[in-house]
Design an enzyme around this catalytic site. Structure first.
Site, short mmCIF file in Angstrom:
data_model
loop_
_atom_site.label_atom_id
_atom_site.label_comp_id
_atom_site.label_asym_id
_atom_site.label_seq_id
_atom_site.Cartn_x
_atom_site.Cartn_y
_atom_site.Cartn_z
N HIS A 72 0.94 -1.13 0.18
CA HIS A 72 0.10 -0.02 0.00
C HIS A 72 0.77 1.19 0.01
O HIS A 72 1.72 1.54 0.75
CB HIS A 72 -1.04 -0.07 1.24
N TYR A 200 -9.89 5.15 6.52
CA TYR A 200 -10.21 5.85 7.91
C TYR A 200 -11.21 6.85 8.02
O TYR A 200 -10.93 7.79 7.22
CB TYR A 200 -8.78 6.34 8.47
N PRO A 292 -5.24 0.28 18.10
CA PRO A 292 -4.91 -0.36 16.95
C PRO A 292 -5.07 0.83 15.83
O PRO A 292 -4.79 0.51 14.66
CB PRO A 292 -6.08 -1.38 16.54
N LYS A 296 0.38 -0.20 15.04
CA LYS A 296 1.76 -0.18 15.70
C LYS A 296 1.93 -1.55 16.47
O LYS A 296 3.17 -1.78 16.72
CB LYS A 296 2.04 0.82 16.36
N TYR A 384 3.40 6.77 10.17
CA TYR A 384 2.60 5.52 9.61
C TYR A 384 3.35 4.42 9.18
O TYR A 384 3.25 3.12 9.53
CB TYR A 384 1.60 5.84 8.68
#
Length: 389
Positions: A72, A200, A292, A296, A384
């Protein structure tokens, strides 16, 4: 029985550490209170930082991940009726890998078996002893017989509820914790993902996440009160609620199907300090938990393994204790940065009714700023994809 490193826990962190040690010629034994099938039955996260991907390759167990995993280059943020893509590859030069933790664990198990590593499953009453003395050892029961494993070091890779952290509760350990006032209702379904990358969603009804494990298996979540019970949520009710929280084009494209797993996970942040007690080291969830939202948990376990493995390799290869002496400080420095990022993502994307209208307006302003600031997006992307070890 004698070994150099006794590893308690055969989840990803224990298996990864064990394989790296074996590759370096350092003898180790893994002990677990449950069996292989139980461990593989646990559904966990699936977004891997570049560092975790490299660690799996270093262990020699990354071949299937590179064949089947999904790279991704970014993810979408949905808020105020619009979507904004965070271009991970453009902003940082790297990407993340989506590959289920269950599959990663299976790969490590299979590789350990193929390379002759010893894992003892169904080991009852596993207990570390004398780790703050000069002759550490571990005892366990198997088929009614008590066994003893003498060792140089003990790696506690047995999770938050494991015996290793419990064994150091009276030895000066300090705990830091934040509990969030909601949970994630999640389902796993054998349906194609609604989007090729993660979405998200910040919505008036609460947070939602569209994620995936493969081209044919999807993982979806919605924010729910801690008072909710999974039995209250039928599959149909879940899909309806998810559609309400995602953009219209996403809702219309959503393919639904029966869930193969459904659960509610509470969200919390937790860190234990220090992570070393003599010859005993806490690794992964034994020493820290993250919500979550920032993906991580597994990645922090991998970085813990990196620091501990390098210290042990230096100890046995160079007769230096510098690496193991620095383990706790090095690991915690990275852990707290990941805790900060996970907390910030959680605060940014979820609804907090207790914060009132002012808190909601601040959250909306933060999202709007993020969507228009290259610097803010870069900071999010750097965290990220994973900070360097």
């Amino acid at each position: 029985m004698r070994t150099q490193v006794a590893i308690i826990g055969s989840g990803p962190s224990g298996l990864l550490l064990g394989q790296l040690l074996s590759n370096a010629g350092i003898d180790n034994i893994i002990l677990d209170r449950v069996d292989r099938d139980y461990i593989l039955g646990r559904i966990r996260a699936g977004v891997l930082e570049v560092g975790a991907v490299q660690m799996l390759g270093k262990a020699g167990a990354g071949e299937r991940m590179h064949e089947e995993g999904l790279i991704h280059d970014g993810f979408d943020l949905s808020f105020s009726g619009r979507r904004h893509r965070i271009h991970l590859k453009d902003l940082t030069g790297t990407s993340v890998m989506v590959y289920g933790q269950t599959e990663l664990t299976r790969d490590l198990m299979d590789h350990r078996e193929a390379t002759g590593g010893l894992t003892i499953y169904n080991a009852e009453a596993v207990t570390p002893h004398d780790f703050d003395g000069v002759r550490p050892y571990v005892t366990y029961k198997k088929d009614g017989v008590t066994h003893r494993v003498d060792c140089d070091f003990i790696a506690g890779c047995d999770g938050y509820h494991g015996v290793c952290r419990a064994s150091v509760q009276d030895k000066g350990i300090q705990s830091f914790e934040k509990v969030y006032p909601f949970g994630w209702l999640g389902i796993l379904a054998d349906v194609p993902p609604v989007h090729h990358e993660l979405i998200y969603a910040n919505h008036a009804r609460g947070f939602a996440l569209c994620s995936q494990r493969s081209h044919t298996r999807s993982r979806y979540y919605v924010q729910v009160p801690l008072t909710d019970k999974v039995e209250q949520w039928s599959d149909e009710a879940f899909w309806d609620e998810l559609r309400r929280r995602v953009p219209d084009d996403v809702a219309q494209a959503l393919v639904t199907g029966p869930s193969i797993e459904k659960s509610i996970a509470p969200l919390r942040s937790f860190v234990a300090e220090p992570l070393r007690f003599g010859a005993l080291f806490l690794v992964g969830d034994a020493g820290h938990i993250v919500p979550p939202t920032g993906a991580k948990g597994l990645n922090l376990a991998a970085s813990d393994v990196h620091y501990l493995f390098e210290g042990l390799r230096e100890h046995y290869g160079e007769e230096s204790t510098a690496g193991i002496d620095a383990y706790s400080g090095r690991a915690l420095k990275r852990i707290w940065k990941a805790e900060r990022f996970s907390w910030s993502m959680t605060m940014l994307l979820h609804r907090f009714p207790a914060d009132g209208e002012f808190g909601q307006k601040v959250q909306e302003a933060e999202l709007d700023y993020l969507s228009s600031s290259h610097a803010a997006q870069t900071a999010m992307a750097e965290n990220y994809v994973g900070l360097p070890y």
